[in-house]
Scaffold this active site. Structure first.
Site, PDB file in Angstrom:
ATOM      1  N   ASN A   7     152.105 -16.126 199.528  1.00 58.38           N
ATOM      2  CA  ASN A   7     150.763 -16.529 199.311  1.00 58.38           C
ATOM      3  C   ASN A   7     150.379 -17.486 200.525  1.00 58.38           C
ATOM      4  O   ASN A   7     150.898 -18.618 200.386  1.00 58.38           O
ATOM      5  CB  ASN A   7     150.859 -17.330 197.946  1.00 58.38           C
ATOM      6  CG  ASN A   7     149.372 -17.731 197.515  1.00 58.38           C
ATOM      7  OD1 ASN A   7     148.754 -17.691 198.284  1.00 58.38           O
ATOM      8  ND2 ASN A   7     149.219 -18.170 196.295  1.00 58.38           N
ATOM      9  N   LYS A  14     153.161 -20.314 200.393  1.00 61.26           N
ATOM     10  CA  LYS A  14     154.173 -20.204 199.379  1.00 61.26           C
ATOM     11  C   LYS A  14     154.809 -18.926 199.467  1.00 61.26           C
ATOM     12  O   LYS A  14     154.239 -18.039 199.296  1.00 61.26           O
ATOM     13  CB  LYS A  14     153.458 -20.470 197.933  1.00 61.26           C
ATOM     14  CG  LYS A  14     153.188 -22.132 198.034  1.00 61.26           C
ATOM     15  CD  LYS A  14     152.587 -22.475 196.363  1.00 61.26           C
ATOM     16  CE  LYS A  14     151.753 -23.741 196.795  1.00 61.26           C
ATOM     17  NZ  LYS A  14     150.723 -23.880 195.715  1.00 61.26           N
ATOM     18  N   ARG A  98     149.057 -12.006 198.811  1.00 56.46           N
ATOM     19  CA  ARG A  98     147.679 -12.302 198.156  1.00 56.46           C
ATOM     20  C   ARG A  98     146.852 -12.497 199.329  1.00 56.46           C
ATOM     21  O   ARG A  98     146.941 -13.510 200.218  1.00 56.46           O
ATOM     22  CB  ARG A  98     147.935 -13.816 197.604  1.00 56.46           C
ATOM     23  CG  ARG A  98     146.566 -14.202 196.749  1.00 56.46           C
ATOM     24  CD  ARG A  98     146.544 -15.656 196.272  1.00 56.46           C
ATOM     25  NE  ARG A  98     145.445 -15.790 195.598  1.00 56.46           N
ATOM     26  CZ  ARG A  98     145.269 -17.320 195.162  1.00 56.46           C
ATOM     27  NH1 ARG A  98     146.362 -17.912 195.286  1.00 56.46           N
ATOM     28  NH2 ARG A  98     144.176 -17.772 194.603  1.00 56.46           N
ATOM     29  N   HIS A 186     140.128 -15.868 191.830  1.00 55.78           N
ATOM     30  CA  HIS A 186     141.136 -16.022 191.052  1.00 55.78           C
ATOM     31  C   HIS A 186     141.483 -14.523 190.160  1.00 55.78           C
ATOM     32  O   HIS A 186     141.864 -14.645 189.151  1.00 55.78           O
ATOM     33  CB  HIS A 186     140.781 -17.027 190.060  1.00 55.78           C
ATOM     34  CG  HIS A 186     140.666 -18.435 190.486  1.00 55.78           C
ATOM     35  ND1 HIS A 186     139.856 -19.515 190.049  1.00 55.78           N
ATOM     36  CD2 HIS A 186     141.431 -18.796 191.626  1.00 55.78           C
ATOM     37  CE1 HIS A 186     140.047 -20.402 190.613  1.00 55.78           C
ATOM     38  NE2 HIS A 186     140.898 -20.348 191.745  1.00 55.78           N
ATOM     39  N   ARG A 247     135.364 -29.623 194.347  1.00 51.12           N
ATOM     40  CA  ARG A 247     134.103 -28.722 194.557  1.00 51.12           C
ATOM     41  C   ARG A 247     133.273 -29.109 193.290  1.00 51.12           C
ATOM     42  O   ARG A 247     133.572 -29.270 192.124  1.00 51.12           O
ATOM     43  CB  ARG A 247     134.498 -27.462 194.607  1.00 51.12           C
ATOM     44  CG  ARG A 247     135.011 -26.873 195.918  1.00 51.12           C
ATOM     45  CD  ARG A 247     135.509 -25.343 195.641  1.00 51.12           C
ATOM     46  NE  ARG A 247     136.972 -25.341 195.791  1.00 51.12           N
ATOM     47  CZ  ARG A 247     137.695 -24.426 195.309  1.00 51.12           C
ATOM     48  NH1 ARG A 247     137.129 -23.432 195.182  1.00 51.12           N
ATOM     49  NH2 ARG A 247     138.852 -24.240 195.506  1.00 51.12           N
ATOM     50  N   GLU A 389     151.040 -15.449 189.111  1.00 50.45           N
ATOM     51  CA  GLU A 389     150.267 -14.881 190.303  1.00 50.45           C
ATOM     52  C   GLU A 389     151.220 -14.013 191.076  1.00 50.45           C
ATOM     53  O   GLU A 389     150.977 -12.780 191.519  1.00 50.45           O
ATOM     54  CB  GLU A 389     149.270 -15.623 191.050  1.00 50.45           C
ATOM     55  CG  GLU A 389     147.977 -16.037 190.271  1.00 50.45           C
ATOM     56  CD  GLU A 389     147.369 -17.107 190.804  1.00 50.45           C
ATOM     57  OE1 GLU A 389     147.854 -18.415 190.878  1.00 50.45           O
ATOM     58  OE2 GLU A 389     146.293 -17.148 191.296  1.00 50.45           O
TER      59      GLU A 389
END
Ligand code: ADP
Length: 408
Positions: A7, A14, A98, A186, A247, A389
Site C-alpha cells: 500500500n 505499508k 492498492r 476508499h 480536509r 484493506e
C-alpha cells in the site's frame, strides 16, 4: 499461496505478507509479516519498521530518499534479520497493490502489464499524490522480485457501477466527455466491510441495503444496494463530501471563487487550505486527530466543540443522503480509525435516525472483534467492523490468479 500486499502512499509505504493456503475465507488472518516505511520521519532518510507473527521486530533509519531502495530494504526483512519469515523471496506467489485511481477504465482488479502501467500513469493528473507512488511501488517490486505477477486493486473500482445520475456533475456536458465525474474512493474498504456485514448477519449481500461509513483521516460514505455501490460521498477527488481530519469536504464552490477574486488566493493556496488546513484541524486549530480534538472538547475548548459538532452534523446529513439513494436501510457499518473506536460518533450520528426505528445499545463500547451495537429490536443493524484493506487486496489477487496459477 503467499501474497505480498503493498500500500504505497505519498509519504509512507505499508506492506503485509499473507499465507492464503491456511486462511479461512470468513476471517482475515493476521499477516505473517508487516512492515512500513515512513518517509516523513527524518530529514533525508526513511524509517523502516517490521514485525512478524512471532512478535519479533526491527526498526532502522535508512539514509536514502530513493523509494525503490527503501522498498527493497523493506522486502529484504522478509528473508533476513529478526523478522525473517521466508527462506526465499521466490516463495511469494504474487504481489497486490492498492492503486488509488483507476479512472473509469478499471472495474475490477487486473494483472499489471505495460498497458495497465500506462493507464495508471495517464491518470496521474486525477491523483497527483497517489498514482505516482503506486507506480513507483510496482517498479520497485519488479526490481526486487523480478517477473512475479503483480495485481492492481483500485480504490475507485467499487464505485464504477454507480448510476450515471449519481456519478455525473451538473456542469456543462463537456465535463462528461472529459471524464470529469464522480469516481469515489476508499472502495476497497467499503466493499470489504459491506461483504463482512452480510457474513456477520448471515444474509446475502444482494438482499441488503447497507450504508458504510469509512471514518479515518479521510472520511467517506457508500450506499451499497444489491451488492453494488449506488452512491458515495467522495467525488472527482477525495475532497468532496464529509468533513475530514484536515480536509474540508464539500464547501460552496462560490466560496472558492470569492477567495480567488477578492482575497488573492492562488490555486496552490486553495489546495493547501482545503486539503491540509481545514476539517477537524482547521476548525479546532489543534489537530487532525479526533482523539486530541475530543479531549480538548471535554476540557471545554469551544473551537474543539464546534469542530466535533460540525463533523457530526455533516456526517448525519450525508448519511441521510445515502439512505435516500438506497431507498431504505438495513445496516449501517462504521469503520476506520474514528468509525472503529469512537462511541460518541456512533451515538451522535445514529441519534439522527431514531425515526427509522434504529436503536443503539445504551452504552456501546469498543470490542476487540467486529460487533453489532444495535438493540435486539432495532429496525436497522449497526455494525462496527475493522476494515481489512490489505487482506481484501490479497483475496482479490487470489481470485484473479487462482485459475491461471492452478494454486490451491
Ligand atoms: P487513515 O485514513 O490515515 O488510514 P485511520 O483510519 O488510522 O486513518 O484513522 C485516523 C483517525 O482515527 C484519527 O482521527 C484518529 O484520531 C482516529 N482514531 C484512531 N484510533 C482512535 C481511538 N482509539 N479512539 C478515537 N479515535 C481514534
Amino acid at each position: 499461496m503467499k501474497i505480498l500486499v503493498l500500500n504505497a502512499g505519498s509519504s509512507s509505504h505499508k506492506s503485509c505478507l499473507f499465507d492464503l493456503s491456511s486462511a479461512d475465507a470468513d476471517h482475515s488472518p493476521s499477516p505473517l509479516w508487516r512492515a512500513a516505511l515512513d518517509w516523513t520521519h527524518q530529514e533525508g532518510g526513511v524509517e523502516l519498521t517490521a514485525t512478524n507473527a512471532a512478535g519479533d521486530s526491527m526498526q532502522q533509519v535508512l539514509s536514502t530518499t530513493d523509494k525503490a531502495e527503501g522498498i527493497e530494504a523493506m522486502v529484504k526483512t522478509l528473508v533476513q534479520g529478526p523478522t525473517q519469515v521466508l527462506g526465499d523471496l521466490a516463495e511469494i506467489a504474487a504481489v497486490g497493490h492498492r492503486v488509488v485511481h483507476g479512472g473509469h477504465n478499471y472495474q475490477n482488479p487486473v494483472v499489471v502489464d505495460d498497458e495497465v502501467k500506462a493507464t495508471i500513469e495517464s491518470l496521474i493528473p486525477l491523483a497527483p499524490a497517489h498514482n505516482p507512488a503506486n507506480l513507483q511501488g510496482i517498479e520497485a517490486i519488479a526490481q526486487s522480485l523480478g517477473t512475479i505477477p503483480q495485481v492492481a486493486v483500485f480504490d475507485t473500482a467499487f464505485h464504477s457501477h454507480m448510476p450515471e445520475a449519481a456519478a455525473t456533475y451538473p456542469g456543462p456536458y463537456a465535463w462528461v466527455e472529459q471524464g470529469i465525474r464522480r469516481y469515489g474512493f476508499h472502495g476497497i474498504s467499503h466493499q470489504y466491510v459491506a461483504q463482512r456485514a452480510a457474513k456477520m448477519l448471515g444474509r446475502d449481500l444482494e438482499s441488503l441495503k447497507i450504508l458504510t461509513c469509512h471514518l479515518g483521516n479521510g472520511c467517506s460514505l457508500a450506499a451499497v444496494k444489491d451488492g453494488f455501490c449506488v452512491d458515495t460521498t467522495m467525488g472527482f477527488t477525495p475532497l468532496e463530501g464529509l468533513m475530514m481530519g484536515s480536509r474540508s469536504g464539500s464547501v460552496d464552490p462560490g466560496l472558492l471563487i470569492h477567495l480567488m477574486r477578492h482575497e488573492g488566493y492562488s490555486v496552490d493556496d486553495l489546495d493547501t487550505l482545503l486539503n491540509k488546513e481545514s476539517g477537524l484541524k482547521g476548525l479546532s486549530g489543534l489537530s487532525n486527530d479526533m482523539r486530541l480534538v475530543t479531549e480538548a472538547m471535554e476540557q471545554g475548548n469551544p473551537q474543539a466543540k464546534l469542530a466535533i459538532e460540525v463533523f457530526i452534523h455533516r456526517l448525519r446529513r450525508e448519511m441521510g443522503g445515502m439512505i435516500a439513494s438506497l431507498g431504505g436501510l438495513d445496516v449501517v457499518v462504521f469503520t476506520a480509525g474514528i468509525g472503529e473506536n469512537k462511541s460518541l460518533v456512533w451515538q451522535r450520528a445514529c441519534e439522527g435516525f431514531e425515526f427509522l426505528g434504529l436503536r443503539l445499545n445504551d452504552d456501546p463500547s469498543r470490542a476487540q472483534d467486529d460487533q453489532d451495537i444495535a438493540t435486539m429490536d432495532s429496525a436497522v443493524r449497526v455494525l462496527v467492523i475493522h476494515t481489512q484493506e490489505e487482506w481484501a487486496i490479497a483475496q482479490a489477487c487470489l481470485a484473479l490468479l487462482q485459475p491461471a496459477t492452478g494454486h490451491m
